[in-house]
Design a protein around this motif. Sequence first.
Motif, PDB file in Angstrom:
ATOM      1  N   HIS A  40       0.845  -1.180   0.000  1.00  0.00           N
ATOM      2  CA  HIS A  40       0.000   0.000   0.000  1.00  0.00           C
ATOM      3  C   HIS A  40       0.888   1.240   0.000  1.00  0.00           C
ATOM      4  N   THR A  41       0.906   1.944  -1.118  1.00  0.00           N
ATOM      5  CA  THR A  41       1.713   3.153  -1.260  1.00  0.00           C
ATOM      6  C   THR A  41       0.807   4.322  -1.611  1.00  0.00           C
ATOM      7  N   GLU A  42       0.983   5.402  -0.899  1.00  0.00           N
ATOM      8  CA  GLU A  42       0.170   6.598  -1.122  1.00  0.00           C
ATOM      9  C   GLU A  42       0.945   7.619  -1.958  1.00  0.00           C
ATOM     10  N   TYR A  43       0.248   8.265  -2.877  1.00  0.00           N
ATOM     11  CA  TYR A  43       0.834   9.304  -3.713  1.00  0.00           C
ATOM     12  C   TYR A  43       0.081  10.610  -3.489  1.00  0.00           C
ATOM     13  N   ALA A  44       0.777  11.725  -3.737  1.00  0.00           N
ATOM     14  CA  ALA A  44       0.201  13.042  -3.451  1.00  0.00           C
ATOM     15  C   ALA A  44       0.049  13.861  -4.730  1.00  0.00           C
ATOM     16  N   ALA A  45      -0.471  15.068  -4.567  1.00  0.00           N
ATOM     17  CA  ALA A  45      -0.652  15.963  -5.709  1.00  0.00           C
ATOM     18  C   ALA A  45       0.686  16.288  -6.377  1.00  0.00           C
ATOM     19  N   THR A  46       1.780  16.266  -5.598  1.00  0.00           N
ATOM     20  CA  THR A  46       3.095  16.548  -6.180  1.00  0.00           C
ATOM     21  C   THR A  46       3.492  15.475  -7.194  1.00  0.00           C
ATOM     22  N   HIS A  47       3.034  14.247  -6.971  1.00  0.00           N
ATOM     23  CA  HIS A  47       3.314  13.179  -7.933  1.00  0.00           C
ATOM     24  C   HIS A  47       2.561  13.414  -9.234  1.00  0.00           C
ATOM     25  N   LEU A  48       1.328  13.864  -9.115  1.00  0.00           N
ATOM     26  CA  LEU A  48       0.527  14.146 -10.305  1.00  0.00           C
ATOM     27  C   LEU A  48       1.141  15.286 -11.111  1.00  0.00           C
ATOM     28  N   GLU A  49       1.579  16.331 -10.414  1.00  0.00           N
ATOM     29  CA  GLU A  49       2.209  17.475 -11.076  1.00  0.00           C
ATOM     30  C   GLU A  49       3.489  17.054 -11.783  1.00  0.00           C
ATOM     31  N   ARG A  50       4.294  16.224 -11.105  1.00  0.00           N
ATOM     32  CA  ARG A  50       5.554  15.783 -11.708  1.00  0.00           C
ATOM     33  C   ARG A  50       5.301  14.873 -12.907  1.00  0.00           C
ATOM     34  N   LEU A  51       4.291  14.017 -12.825  1.00  0.00           N
ATOM     35  CA  LEU A  51       3.984  13.134 -13.944  1.00  0.00           C
ATOM     36  C   LEU A  51       3.624  13.940 -15.192  1.00  0.00           C
ATOM     37  N   ARG A  52       2.860  14.993 -15.001  1.00  0.00           N
ATOM     38  CA  ARG A  52       2.479  15.832 -16.137  1.00  0.00           C
ATOM     39  C   ARG A  52       3.702  16.495 -16.762  1.00  0.00           C
ATOM     40  N   LEU A  53       4.639  16.908 -15.934  1.00  0.00           N
ATOM     41  CA  LEU A  53       5.869  17.510 -16.441  1.00  0.00           C
ATOM     42  C   LEU A  53       6.714  16.465 -17.163  1.00  0.00           C
ATOM     43  N   ILE A  54       6.781  15.269 -16.630  1.00  0.00           N
ATOM     44  CA  ILE A  54       7.535  14.187 -17.268  1.00  0.00           C
ATOM     45  C   ILE A  54       6.990  13.910 -18.659  1.00  0.00           C
ATOM     46  N   ARG A  55       5.661  13.864 -18.788  1.00  0.00           N
ATOM     47  CA  ARG A  55       5.060  13.586 -20.085  1.00  0.00           C
ATOM     48  C   ARG A  55       5.362  14.706 -21.086  1.00  0.00           C
ATOM     49  N   VAL A  56       5.397  15.947 -20.613  1.00  0.00           N
ATOM     50  CA  VAL A  56       5.747  17.059 -21.492  1.00  0.00           C
ATOM     51  C   VAL A  56       7.178  16.886 -22.008  1.00  0.00           C
ATOM     52  N   LEU A  57       8.086  16.555 -21.110  1.00  0.00           N
ATOM     53  CA  LEU A  57       9.488  16.398 -21.499  1.00  0.00           C
ATOM     54  C   LEU A  57       9.673  15.242 -22.487  1.00  0.00           C
ATOM     55  N   LEU A  58       9.016  14.126 -22.222  1.00  0.00           N
ATOM     56  CA  LEU A  58       9.201  12.937 -23.053  1.00  0.00           C
ATOM     57  C   LEU A  58       8.395  13.003 -24.348  1.00  0.00           C
ATOM     58  N   ASP A  59       7.125  13.379 -24.243  1.00  0.00           N
ATOM     59  CA  ASP A  59       6.242  13.342 -25.417  1.00  0.00           C
ATOM     60  C   ASP A  59       6.378  14.577 -26.302  1.00  0.00           C
ATOM     61  N   GLU A  60       6.288  15.757 -25.705  1.00  0.00           N
ATOM     62  CA  GLU A  60       6.345  16.993 -26.485  1.00  0.00           C
ATOM     63  C   GLU A  60       7.780  17.418 -26.784  1.00  0.00           C
ATOM     64  N   GLY A  61       8.643  17.271 -25.793  1.00  0.00           N
ATOM     65  CA  GLY A  61      10.024  17.691 -25.980  1.00  0.00           C
ATOM     66  C   GLY A  61      10.900  16.673 -26.683  1.00  0.00           C
ATOM     67  N   GLY A  62      10.459  15.406 -26.695  1.00  0.00           N
ATOM     68  CA  GLY A  62      11.249  14.367 -27.344  1.00  0.00           C
ATOM     69  C   GLY A  62      12.527  14.021 -26.610  1.00  0.00           C
ATOM     70  N   LEU A  63      12.582  14.310 -25.314  1.00  0.00           N
ATOM     71  CA  LEU A  63      13.780  14.028 -24.540  1.00  0.00           C
ATOM     72  C   LEU A  63      13.892  12.540 -24.235  1.00  0.00           C
ATOM     73  N   THR A  64      15.110  12.069 -24.100  1.00  0.00           N
ATOM     74  CA  THR A  64      15.324  10.712 -23.620  1.00  0.00           C
ATOM     75  C   THR A  64      15.102  10.699 -22.109  1.00  0.00           C
ATOM     76  N   VAL A  65      14.974   9.513 -21.544  1.00  0.00           N
ATOM     77  CA  VAL A  65      14.795   9.397 -20.100  1.00  0.00           C
ATOM     78  C   VAL A  65      16.000   9.979 -19.370  1.00  0.00           C
ATOM     79  N   VAL A  66      17.193   9.735 -19.896  1.00  0.00           N
ATOM     80  CA  VAL A  66      18.413  10.232 -19.262  1.00  0.00           C
ATOM     81  C   VAL A  66      18.428  11.755 -19.236  1.00  0.00           C
ATOM     82  N   LYS A  67      18.077  12.381 -20.360  1.00  0.00           N
ATOM     83  CA  LYS A  67      18.084  13.840 -20.419  1.00  0.00           C
ATOM     84  C   LYS A  67      16.947  14.437 -19.603  1.00  0.00           C
ATOM     85  N   ALA A  68      15.805  13.768 -19.601  1.00  0.00           N
ATOM     86  CA  ALA A  68      14.689  14.242 -18.779  1.00  0.00           C
ATOM     87  C   ALA A  68      15.067  14.203 -17.304  1.00  0.00           C
ATOM     88  N   ARG A  69      15.791  13.173 -16.900  1.00  0.00           N
ATOM     89  CA  ARG A  69      16.237  13.070 -15.508  1.00  0.00           C
ATOM     90  C   ARG A  69      17.174  14.216 -15.156  1.00  0.00           C
TER      91      ARG A  69
END
Length: 205
Positions: free
Chosen positions: A36-65
């Motif tokens: 049982h792991t709980e996630y917060a609004a900060t996780h949702l915000e970060r996920l949206r940013l990750i998708r922008v970097l990977l999907d829209e920006g075309g960044l690799t996982v390494v560069k996104a990190r």
Amino acid sequence: MRISELSRLSGVSTASIKYYVRAGLLHEGVREGYNHTEYAATHLERLRLIRVLLDEGGLTVVKARAVLAAIDTPDATLLEVMEVAQRALPTSHQPASAWALATIEEACSEHDWIVEEGNAGLAIVAQVLDALNELGRLDLLSLLPAYADAADAVARADVQAIAPVRDRAATASMVVIGTVLGDRALQGLRRIAQGNYVRRSAEQP
């Protein structure tokens, strides 16, 4: 919230969420019992940013990190965060010629721009100039001043939009989002404007 709820709200699969945690893109949730792991609004915000970097920006996982690490580093200046984001965006690996670099550096000087050594934009524009040279279309260099003027106006607006934000983390995130999505927006607007002027020209007697 549970991971299933986080997945529903973000549109990211649970498998991808777990992968982002393992890859160091997303901070771990809080364990509150067996399986049982709980996630917060900060996780949702970060996920949206990750998708922008990977999907829209075309960044690799390494560069996104690397970009996310810059955002999370409290003593990293906004300029440093922006530079990391700029360098992370996909570019050609073909080295630019000395002539092309000198040409864009001269254009920057004419606009009285302060350009740090290794600025990612220098290589990008220089590679374009080399491509024009290879195509035998150096006549298109006449467009460079107009492009520079347009870039100056956009950059000024970018910085003015950042200024009112007081929270450092929010500002750093805005810098990254503006860098990644701003490029896409400019591409789209330019194509719309080109279509407008071509149609207007065709309508003239």
